[in-house]
Write a protein that holds these residues in place. Structure first.
Motif, PDB file in Angstrom:
ATOM      1  N   TYR A  33       0.832  -1.205   0.000  1.00  0.00           N
ATOM      2  CA  TYR A  33       0.000   0.000   0.000  1.00  0.00           C
ATOM      3  C   TYR A  33       0.868   1.257   0.000  1.00  0.00           C
ATOM      4  N   THR A  34       1.930   1.247   0.817  1.00  0.00           N
ATOM      5  CA  THR A  34       2.846   2.388   0.862  1.00  0.00           C
ATOM      6  C   THR A  34       3.512   2.608  -0.481  1.00  0.00           C
ATOM      7  N   GLU A  35       3.962   1.546  -1.118  1.00  0.00           N
ATOM      8  CA  GLU A  35       4.617   1.665  -2.424  1.00  0.00           C
ATOM      9  C   GLU A  35       3.662   2.208  -3.476  1.00  0.00           C
ATOM     10  N   ARG A  36       2.409   1.814  -3.412  1.00  0.00           N
ATOM     11  CA  ARG A  36       1.426   2.335  -4.380  1.00  0.00           C
ATOM     12  C   ARG A  36       1.243   3.840  -4.204  1.00  0.00           C
ATOM     13  N   LYS A  37       1.191   4.302  -2.959  1.00  0.00           N
ATOM     14  CA  LYS A  37       1.027   5.731  -2.716  1.00  0.00           C
ATOM     15  C   LYS A  37       2.250   6.513  -3.199  1.00  0.00           C
ATOM     16  N   ILE A  38       3.432   5.958  -2.979  1.00  0.00           N
ATOM     17  CA  ILE A  38       4.647   6.624  -3.443  1.00  0.00           C
ATOM     18  C   ILE A  38       4.658   6.685  -4.964  1.00  0.00           C
ATOM     19  N   SER A  39       4.324   5.581  -5.611  1.00  0.00           N
ATOM     20  CA  SER A  39       4.300   5.549  -7.081  1.00  0.00           C
ATOM     21  C   SER A  39       3.313   6.563  -7.634  1.00  0.00           C
ATOM     22  N   ARG A  40       2.163   6.688  -6.962  1.00  0.00           N
ATOM     23  CA  ARG A  40       1.151   7.647  -7.416  1.00  0.00           C
ATOM     24  C   ARG A  40       1.670   9.082  -7.297  1.00  0.00           C
ATOM     25  N   PHE A  41       2.432   9.341  -6.242  1.00  0.00           N
ATOM     26  CA  PHE A  41       2.953  10.687  -6.019  1.00  0.00           C
ATOM     27  C   PHE A  41       3.931  11.084  -7.122  1.00  0.00           C
ATOM     28  N   LEU A  84      21.373  16.070   2.643  1.00  0.00           N
ATOM     29  CA  LEU A  84      20.903  17.117   3.551  1.00  0.00           C
ATOM     30  C   LEU A  84      21.164  16.751   5.009  1.00  0.00           C
ATOM     31  N   THR A  85      20.927  15.503   5.353  1.00  0.00           N
ATOM     32  CA  THR A  85      21.007  15.084   6.756  1.00  0.00           C
ATOM     33  C   THR A  85      22.312  14.359   7.094  1.00  0.00           C
ATOM     34  N   LYS A  86      23.147  14.103   6.072  1.00  0.00           N
ATOM     35  CA  LYS A  86      24.373  13.299   6.263  1.00  0.00           C
ATOM     36  C   LYS A  86      24.015  11.895   6.764  1.00  0.00           C
ATOM     37  N   ALA A  87      22.950  11.338   6.198  1.00  0.00           N
ATOM     38  CA  ALA A  87      22.428  10.062   6.665  1.00  0.00           C
ATOM     39  C   ALA A  87      23.213   8.883   6.096  1.00  0.00           C
ATOM     40  N   SER A  88      23.288   7.841   6.893  1.00  0.00           N
ATOM     41  CA  SER A  88      23.912   6.605   6.421  1.00  0.00           C
ATOM     42  C   SER A  88      22.911   5.741   5.661  1.00  0.00           C
ATOM     43  N   SER A  89      21.629   5.943   5.911  1.00  0.00           N
ATOM     44  CA  SER A  89      20.595   5.202   5.174  1.00  0.00           C
ATOM     45  C   SER A  89      19.327   6.042   5.099  1.00  0.00           C
ATOM     46  N   VAL A  90      18.568   5.811   4.030  1.00  0.00           N
ATOM     47  CA  VAL A  90      17.301   6.526   3.815  1.00  0.00           C
ATOM     48  C   VAL A  90      16.252   5.494   3.436  1.00  0.00           C
ATOM     49  N   MET A  91      15.112   5.534   4.116  1.00  0.00           N
ATOM     50  CA  MET A  91      14.037   4.611   3.780  1.00  0.00           C
ATOM     51  C   MET A  91      12.699   5.344   3.866  1.00  0.00           C
ATOM     52  N   PRO A  92      11.715   4.941   3.066  1.00  0.00           N
ATOM     53  CA  PRO A  92      10.419   5.632   3.103  1.00  0.00           C
ATOM     54  C   PRO A  92       9.721   5.436   4.434  1.00  0.00           C
ATOM     55  N   ALA A  93       9.013   6.456   4.879  1.00  0.00           N
ATOM     56  CA  ALA A  93       8.192   6.319   6.078  1.00  0.00           C
ATOM     57  C   ALA A  93       7.138   5.251   5.822  1.00  0.00           C
ATOM     58  N   PRO A  94       6.789   4.452   6.833  1.00  0.00           N
ATOM     59  CA  PRO A  94       5.851   3.348   6.614  1.00  0.00           C
ATOM     60  C   PRO A  94       4.452   3.785   6.200  1.00  0.00           C
ATOM     61  N   VAL A  95       4.082   5.000   6.550  1.00  0.00           N
ATOM     62  CA  VAL A  95       2.783   5.543   6.130  1.00  0.00           C
ATOM     63  C   VAL A  95       3.028   6.862   5.412  1.00  0.00           C
ATOM     64  N   GLN A  96       2.517   6.975   4.196  1.00  0.00           N
ATOM     65  CA  GLN A  96       2.723   8.161   3.370  1.00  0.00           C
ATOM     66  C   GLN A  96       1.449   8.974   3.241  1.00  0.00           C
ATOM     67  N   GLY A  97       1.616  10.294   3.089  1.00  0.00           N
ATOM     68  CA  GLY A  97       0.473  11.159   2.843  1.00  0.00           C
ATOM     69  C   GLY A  97       0.062  11.119   1.384  1.00  0.00           C
ATOM     70  N   ASP A  98      -1.079  11.728   1.082  1.00  0.00           N
ATOM     71  CA  ASP A  98      -1.567  11.744  -0.295  1.00  0.00           C
ATOM     72  C   ASP A  98      -0.824  12.750  -1.163  1.00  0.00           C
ATOM     73  N   HIS A  99      -0.212  13.766  -0.543  1.00  0.00           N
ATOM     74  CA  HIS A  99       0.392  14.848  -1.321  1.00  0.00           C
ATOM     75  C   HIS A  99       1.848  15.091  -0.933  1.00  0.00           C
ATOM     76  N   SER A 100       2.517  14.042  -0.477  1.00  0.00           N
ATOM     77  CA  SER A 100       3.906  14.205  -0.054  1.00  0.00           C
ATOM     78  C   SER A 100       4.643  12.879  -0.159  1.00  0.00           C
ATOM     79  N   TYR A 101       5.966  12.983  -0.115  1.00  0.00           N
ATOM     80  CA  TYR A 101       6.829  11.800  -0.033  1.00  0.00           C
ATOM     81  C   TYR A 101       7.741  12.031   1.163  1.00  0.00           C
ATOM     82  N   THR A 102       7.693  11.137   2.133  1.00  0.00           N
ATOM     83  CA  THR A 102       8.420  11.322   3.380  1.00  0.00           C
ATOM     84  C   THR A 102       9.374  10.164   3.610  1.00  0.00           C
ATOM     85  N   VAL A 103      10.608  10.492   4.017  1.00  0.00           N
ATOM     86  CA  VAL A 103      11.622   9.465   4.266  1.00  0.00           C
ATOM     87  C   VAL A 103      12.199   9.615   5.664  1.00  0.00           C
TER      88      VAL A 103
END
Length: 333
Positions: free
Chosen positions: A4-12, A31-50
């Protein structure tokens, strides 16, 4: 859940060529100097959050469309009212281009817990434990509204009059859309009579979240205590009680078979008792007056917010649907 999360990301990202999902991930990592980036488990309809892992903590980066930006001023106001339940937010430069539409970038502090949506799906305890968590959440929700009451917004007569006109127009449009349901149309028309009092200088106007939902409220899954309030892009100001429709919805969602109205009433009793305790109001006539007015505001909020949302998605005809406005009858019962 992952599908479900992947479908919302693809739609965005489907409607744009730049930036791509991969480019957003790389930008968030830089931006954050992160060692890893992964999508948030729940996504909004009008955003992409990691979620970005940075040494011993997590930073949140959200990419949002031009119509769904977050106001720095509103976040400061929200943090003044609700403290650290509201993440701190830093705005960064836009990414993308004018053709596809810019994406606005926000870096946020991480809040523990999980969305209420996730917690409800994972809740498998025996009924006694589950009910205890439901009542805990209703108390937490009461605290949210009490904080708004204790920190009212300052509005002048001109602003109040403008807000009243906008609300009245939404109710008029809704009553016209309900031409096939005269009993509901009459109810909506009567709500218009409540507007002058709710938008008067003597009635509390409070900061609204604007999108209280299962995905914007974070809870500790073992208790259902609220651990975070996210998704403030629709925040505004309205009469106290306007957003209490979320409390009514949650009482129905917790009521799994949908028919045990005694349980719903029990949950709402917990909510109101905690609300008045947090507000410091003991006098019973005062409690009754406040509840009566807040429930008027709640009904207006339920009507206008759902009508406007459905109208935006597809117009009044879609709002009517095949079976009529059944949600109105249930929530208003």
């Amino acid at each position: 859940m992952l599908a479900y999360t992947e479908r919302k990301i693809s739609r965005f990202f489907r409607a744009r060529t730049a930036p791509t999902r991969q480019q957003c991930d790389r930008y968030a990592a830089e931006l954050t100097k992160a060692s890893s980036v992964m999508p948030a488990p729940v996504q909004g309809d009008h955003s992409y959050t990691v979620l970005c892992t940075v040494e011993d903590h997590i930073e949140v980066v959200s990419f949002r469309g031009p119509k769904h930006t977050i106001s720095d001023v509103d976040i400061l106001l929200a943090r003044d009212v609700h403290g650290d339940l509201v993440p701190s937010i830093t705005s960064h430069r836009r990414v993308g281009d004018r053709l596809d539409g810019w994406l606005h970038v926000y870096q946020m502090s991480y809040r523990s817990g999980m969305t209420l949506y996730q917690a409800l799906r994972l809740s498998t305890e025996e009924l006694r434990v589950t009910k205890s968590k439901h009542h805990c959440f209703m108390k937490e929700l009461a605290k949210y509204f009490a904080r708004g009451w204790r920190n009212p917004a300052v509005m002048d007569k001109q602003s109040l009059a403008s807000s009243e006109r906008i609300t009245r127009q939404s109710l008029i449009e809704l009553s016209e859309a309900l031409y096939r349901f005269p009993y509901l149309r009459e109810f909506v028309c009567k709500l218009q009579e409540k507007l002058p009092m709710l938008y008067s200088m003597g009635y509390s106007q409070v900061l609204l979240h604007g999108d209280l939902s299962l995905t914007n409220v974070l809870v500790e899954p073992t208790t259902f205590c609220i651990s975070g309030l996210v998704g403030w892009s629709y925040s505004s100001t309205a009469p106290f009680g306007y957003e209490m429709g979320f409390m009514r919805k949650m009482a129905h969602i917790f009521n799994s078979d949908g028919l045990d109205f005694a349980y719903r009433d029990d949950l709402e009793k917990t909510f109101w008792a905690e609300l008045f305790e947090q507000m410091g109001i003991i006098d019973l006539p005062t409690r009754s007056a406040i509840r009566y007015q807040a429930e008027d505001a709640m009904q207006i909020g339920l009507m206008t917010s759902n009508y406007v949302a459905m109208k935006t998605d597809g117009g009044p005809l879609q709002f009517m649907g095949v079976n009529g406005p059944g949600w109105m009858e249930v929530w208003l019962r």
